[in-house]
Design a protein around this motif. Structure first.
Motif, PDB file in Angstrom:
ATOM      1  N   MET A   1       0.755  -1.209   0.017  1.00 55.82           N
ATOM      2  CA  MET A   1      -0.055  -0.011   0.030  1.00 55.82           C
ATOM      3  C   MET A   1       0.715   1.027  -0.079  1.00 55.82           C
ATOM      4  SD  MET A   1      -2.749   1.256   2.796  1.00 55.82           S
ATOM      5  CE  MET A   1      -3.258  -0.292   3.292  1.00 55.82           C
ATOM      6  N   ASN A   2       0.630   2.242  -1.002  1.00 55.65           N
ATOM      7  CA  ASN A   2       1.493   3.428  -1.101  1.00 55.65           C
ATOM      8  C   ASN A   2       0.500   4.739  -0.614  1.00 55.65           C
ATOM      9  OD1 ASN A   2       3.776   2.190  -2.228  1.00 55.65           O
ATOM     10  ND2 ASN A   2       2.547   1.842  -4.182  1.00 55.65           N
ATOM     11  N   ILE A   3       1.228   5.264   0.189  1.00 57.77           N
ATOM     12  CA  ILE A   3       0.606   6.508   0.706  1.00 57.77           C
ATOM     13  C   ILE A   3       1.471   7.526   0.712  1.00 57.77           C
ATOM     14  CG2 ILE A   3      -0.653   7.777   2.666  1.00 57.77           C
ATOM     15  CD1 ILE A   3      -1.906   5.126   2.268  1.00 57.77           C
ATOM     16  N   LEU A   4       0.690   8.612  -0.131  1.00 62.38           N
ATOM     17  CA  LEU A   4       1.233  10.029  -0.368  1.00 62.38           C
ATOM     18  C   LEU A   4       1.074  10.816   0.882  1.00 62.38           C
ATOM     19  CD1 LEU A   4       2.796  12.118  -2.006  1.00 62.38           C
ATOM     20  CD2 LEU A   4       0.344  12.795  -3.229  1.00 62.38           C
ATOM     21  N   VAL A   5       2.057  11.379   1.672  1.00 64.78           N
ATOM     22  CA  VAL A   5       1.863  12.227   2.643  1.00 64.78           C
ATOM     23  C   VAL A   5       2.239  13.849   2.321  1.00 64.78           C
ATOM     24  CG1 VAL A   5       2.714  12.796   5.128  1.00 64.78           C
ATOM     25  CG2 VAL A   5       2.254  10.464   4.277  1.00 64.78           C
ATOM     26  N   ILE A   6       1.379  14.538   2.326  1.00 67.00           N
ATOM     27  CA  ILE A   6       1.594  16.048   1.928  1.00 67.00           C
ATOM     28  C   ILE A   6       1.566  16.759   3.172  1.00 67.00           C
ATOM     29  CG2 ILE A   6       0.935  17.851   0.382  1.00 67.00           C
ATOM     30  CD1 ILE A   6      -0.315  15.977  -1.495  1.00 67.00           C
ATOM     31  N   ASN A   7       2.929  17.594   3.223  1.00 62.30           N
ATOM     32  CA  ASN A   7       2.834  18.881   4.164  1.00 62.30           C
ATOM     33  C   ASN A   7       2.998  20.016   3.460  1.00 62.30           C
ATOM     34  OD1 ASN A   7       2.686  17.769   7.060  1.00 62.30           O
ATOM     35  ND2 ASN A   7       4.076  16.493   6.239  1.00 62.30           N
ATOM     36  N   GLY A   8       2.051  20.991   3.827  1.00 69.04           N
ATOM     37  CA  GLY A   8       1.977  22.358   3.475  1.00 69.04           C
ATOM     38  C   GLY A   8       2.989  23.389   3.752  1.00 69.04           C
ATOM     39  N   PRO A   9       2.463  24.596   3.514  1.00 70.25           N
ATOM     40  CA  PRO A   9       3.580  25.863   3.622  1.00 70.25           C
ATOM     41  C   PRO A   9       4.073  25.943   5.027  1.00 70.25           C
ATOM     42  CG  PRO A   9       1.436  26.596   2.915  1.00 70.25           C
ATOM     43  CD  PRO A   9       1.457  24.902   2.691  1.00 70.25           C
ATOM     44  N   ASN A  10       5.141  26.054   5.314  1.00 72.71           N
ATOM     45  CA  ASN A  10       5.609  26.592   6.611  1.00 72.71           C
ATOM     46  C   ASN A  10       5.863  25.419   7.600  1.00 72.71           C
ATOM     47  OD1 ASN A  10       6.282  29.351   6.239  1.00 72.71           O
ATOM     48  ND2 ASN A  10       3.795  29.455   6.131  1.00 72.71           N
ATOM     49  N   LEU A  11       5.159  24.183   7.283  1.00 73.18           N
ATOM     50  CA  LEU A  11       5.394  23.012   8.208  1.00 73.18           C
ATOM     51  C   LEU A  11       6.876  22.707   8.515  1.00 73.18           C
ATOM     52  CD1 LEU A  11       2.138  21.258   7.484  1.00 73.18           C
ATOM     53  CD2 LEU A  11       2.866  21.790   9.628  1.00 73.18           C
ATOM     54  N   ASN A  12       7.798  23.100   7.376  1.00 72.14           N
ATOM     55  CA  ASN A  12       9.163  22.925   7.373  1.00 72.14           C
ATOM     56  C   ASN A  12       9.987  23.704   8.359  1.00 72.14           C
ATOM     57  OD1 ASN A  12       8.599  25.093   5.522  1.00 72.14           O
ATOM     58  ND2 ASN A  12      10.572  25.094   4.910  1.00 72.14           N
ATOM     59  N   MET A  13       9.056  24.511   8.862  1.00 71.48           N
ATOM     60  CA  MET A  13       9.779  25.638  10.033  1.00 71.48           C
ATOM     61  C   MET A  13       9.323  25.106  11.450  1.00 71.48           C
ATOM     62  SD  MET A  13      11.133  28.197   8.302  1.00 71.48           S
ATOM     63  CE  MET A  13      11.061  29.706   9.188  1.00 71.48           C
ATOM     64  N   ILE A  16      10.913  25.700  15.040  1.00 70.90           N
ATOM     65  CA  ILE A  16      11.736  27.188  15.172  1.00 70.90           C
ATOM     66  C   ILE A  16      11.112  28.310  15.920  1.00 70.90           C
ATOM     67  CG2 ILE A  16      12.707  28.826  13.557  1.00 70.90           C
ATOM     68  CD1 ILE A  16      13.132  26.741  11.549  1.00 70.90           C
ATOM     69  N   ARG A  17       9.785  28.278  15.607  1.00 73.06           N
ATOM     70  CA  ARG A  17       8.947  29.078  16.282  1.00 73.06           C
ATOM     71  C   ARG A  17       7.548  28.435  16.612  1.00 73.06           C
ATOM     72  NH1 ARG A  17      11.253  33.001  12.732  1.00 73.06           N
ATOM     73  NH2 ARG A  17      12.299  34.269  13.877  1.00 73.06           N
ATOM     74  N   GLU A  18       6.772  29.349  17.601  1.00 77.21           N
ATOM     75  CA  GLU A  18       5.578  28.862  17.981  1.00 77.21           C
ATOM     76  C   GLU A  18       5.358  27.497  18.488  1.00 77.21           C
ATOM     77  OE1 GLU A  18       1.971  30.865  16.516  1.00 77.21           O
ATOM     78  OE2 GLU A  18       3.284  31.036  14.399  1.00 77.21           O
ATOM     79  N   PRO A  19       6.537  26.857  19.403  1.00 76.77           N
ATOM     80  CA  PRO A  19       6.253  25.629  20.047  1.00 76.77           C
ATOM     81  C   PRO A  19       5.010  25.452  20.946  1.00 76.77           C
ATOM     82  CG  PRO A  19       7.901  27.009  21.166  1.00 76.77           C
ATOM     83  CD  PRO A  19       7.362  27.815  19.954  1.00 76.77           C
ATOM     84  N   GLY A  20       4.444  26.471  21.409  1.00 78.04           N
ATOM     85  CA  GLY A  20       3.362  26.332  22.054  1.00 78.04           C
ATOM     86  C   GLY A  20       2.067  25.789  21.416  1.00 78.04           C
ATOM     87  N   ILE A  21       2.138  26.116  19.954  1.00 71.24           N
ATOM     88  CA  ILE A  21       0.976  25.553  19.244  1.00 71.24           C
ATOM     89  C   ILE A  21       1.181  24.220  18.515  1.00 71.24           C
ATOM     90  CG2 ILE A  21      -0.458  26.325  17.302  1.00 71.24           C
ATOM     91  CD1 ILE A  21       0.077  29.173  18.050  1.00 71.24           C
ATOM     92  N   TYR A  22       2.500  24.394  18.027  1.00 73.86           N
ATOM     93  CA  TYR A  22       2.977  23.175  17.074  1.00 73.86           C
ATOM     94  C   TYR A  22       4.158  22.243  17.629  1.00 73.86           C
ATOM     95  CZ  TYR A  22       0.917  26.302  13.865  1.00 73.86           C
ATOM     96  OH  TYR A  22      -0.105  27.305  13.156  1.00 73.86           O
ATOM     97  N   GLY A  23       4.493  22.403  18.960  1.00 74.62           N
ATOM     98  CA  GLY A  23       5.222  21.594  19.675  1.00 74.62           C
ATOM     99  C   GLY A  23       6.701  21.998  19.246  1.00 74.62           C
ATOM    100  N   LYS A  24       7.627  21.358  20.083  1.00 79.92           N
ATOM    101  CA  LYS A  24       8.945  21.619  20.136  1.00 79.92           C
ATOM    102  C   LYS A  24       9.888  20.854  19.167  1.00 79.92           C
ATOM    103  CE  LYS A  24       9.581  22.619  24.918  1.00 79.92           C
ATOM    104  NZ  LYS A  24       9.453  21.800  26.257  1.00 79.92           N
ATOM    105  N   GLU A  25       9.219  19.711  18.737  1.00 80.85           N
ATOM    106  CA  GLU A  25      10.075  18.999  17.407  1.00 80.85           C
ATOM    107  C   GLU A  25      10.056  19.458  16.285  1.00 80.85           C
ATOM    108  OE1 GLU A  25      10.488  14.734  18.377  1.00 80.85           O
ATOM    109  OE2 GLU A  25       8.353  14.914  19.009  1.00 80.85           O
ATOM    110  N   ASP A  26      11.270  19.363  15.524  1.00 81.45           N
ATOM    111  CA  ASP A  26      11.430  20.016  14.033  1.00 81.45           C
ATOM    112  C   ASP A  26      10.865  19.107  13.137  1.00 81.45           C
ATOM    113  OD1 ASP A  26      13.161  18.158  13.627  1.00 81.45           O
ATOM    114  OD2 ASP A  26      14.832  19.477  13.740  1.00 81.45           O
TER     115      ASP A  26
END
Ligand code: CA2
Length: 145
Positions: A1-13, A16-26
């Motif tokens: 089974m092949n799944i395409l996982v797409i992450n959109g804009p700024n998730l590569n950041m 770096i910022r806003e760890p309270g909202i998105y967590g500390k892990e990069d």
């Protein structure tokens, strides 16, 4: 089974910022986590991140005939992109939508998701775990009983 996982804009950041909202892990930790989940579930994932709407539309179109399902965090395009919604409808693959944060309790403009109009499952507010839940839901859709 092949799944395409797409992450959109700024998730590569991530991390770096806003760890309270998105967590500390990069972002590389998120990708490693998704790969680990896929291995455990014995499925294949292709990971794609882009800050560009058209590139995401192209990637969704390329999934036709190649992939069995799509897991997508459209990031800010969640709330704006009819083009991504139309691409998902066009390829008509089982699709799960995931958000790290709880978009239902943030700014008003984050409450509406175009992608939810097509996605069979939407998960939000569970951080990285949401990606595991999305992959697992796709497995349930795709594997025979
Ligand atoms: O909660 C989510 O996963 C989101 O899809 C993340 C998007 C946001 O626009 C959506 O409303 C909800 C934002 C992506 C990451 O943004 C960052 C901003 C600053 C630092 C790190 C990441």
């Amino acid at each position: 089974m092949n799944i395409l996982v797409i992450n959109g804009p700024n998730l590569n950041m991530l991390g770096i910022r806003e760890p309270g909202i998105y967590g500390k892990e990069d972002f590389s930790a998120l990708e490693a986590y998704i790969r680990r989940c896929a291995e455990e579930m014995d499925i294949t994932v292709e990971l794609f991140q882009s800050n560009h709407e058209g590139a995401i539309v192209d990637k969704i179109q390329e999934a036709l005939g190649r992939m069995d399902g799509i897991l997508i965090n459209p990031a800010a395009y969640t709330h704006t992109s009819v083009a991504i919604l139309d691409a998902l409808k066009a390829v008509a693959l089982p699709t799960a939508e995931v958000h790290l944060s709880d978009i239902s309790v943030r700014e008003e403009f984050r409450r509406f998701s175009y992608v939810s109009l097509y996605a069979g499952k939407t998960i939000y507010g569970k951080g990285f775990l949401g990606y595991r839940e999305g992959l697992s839901w796709l497995c349930d859709q795709l594997l025979p009983e």
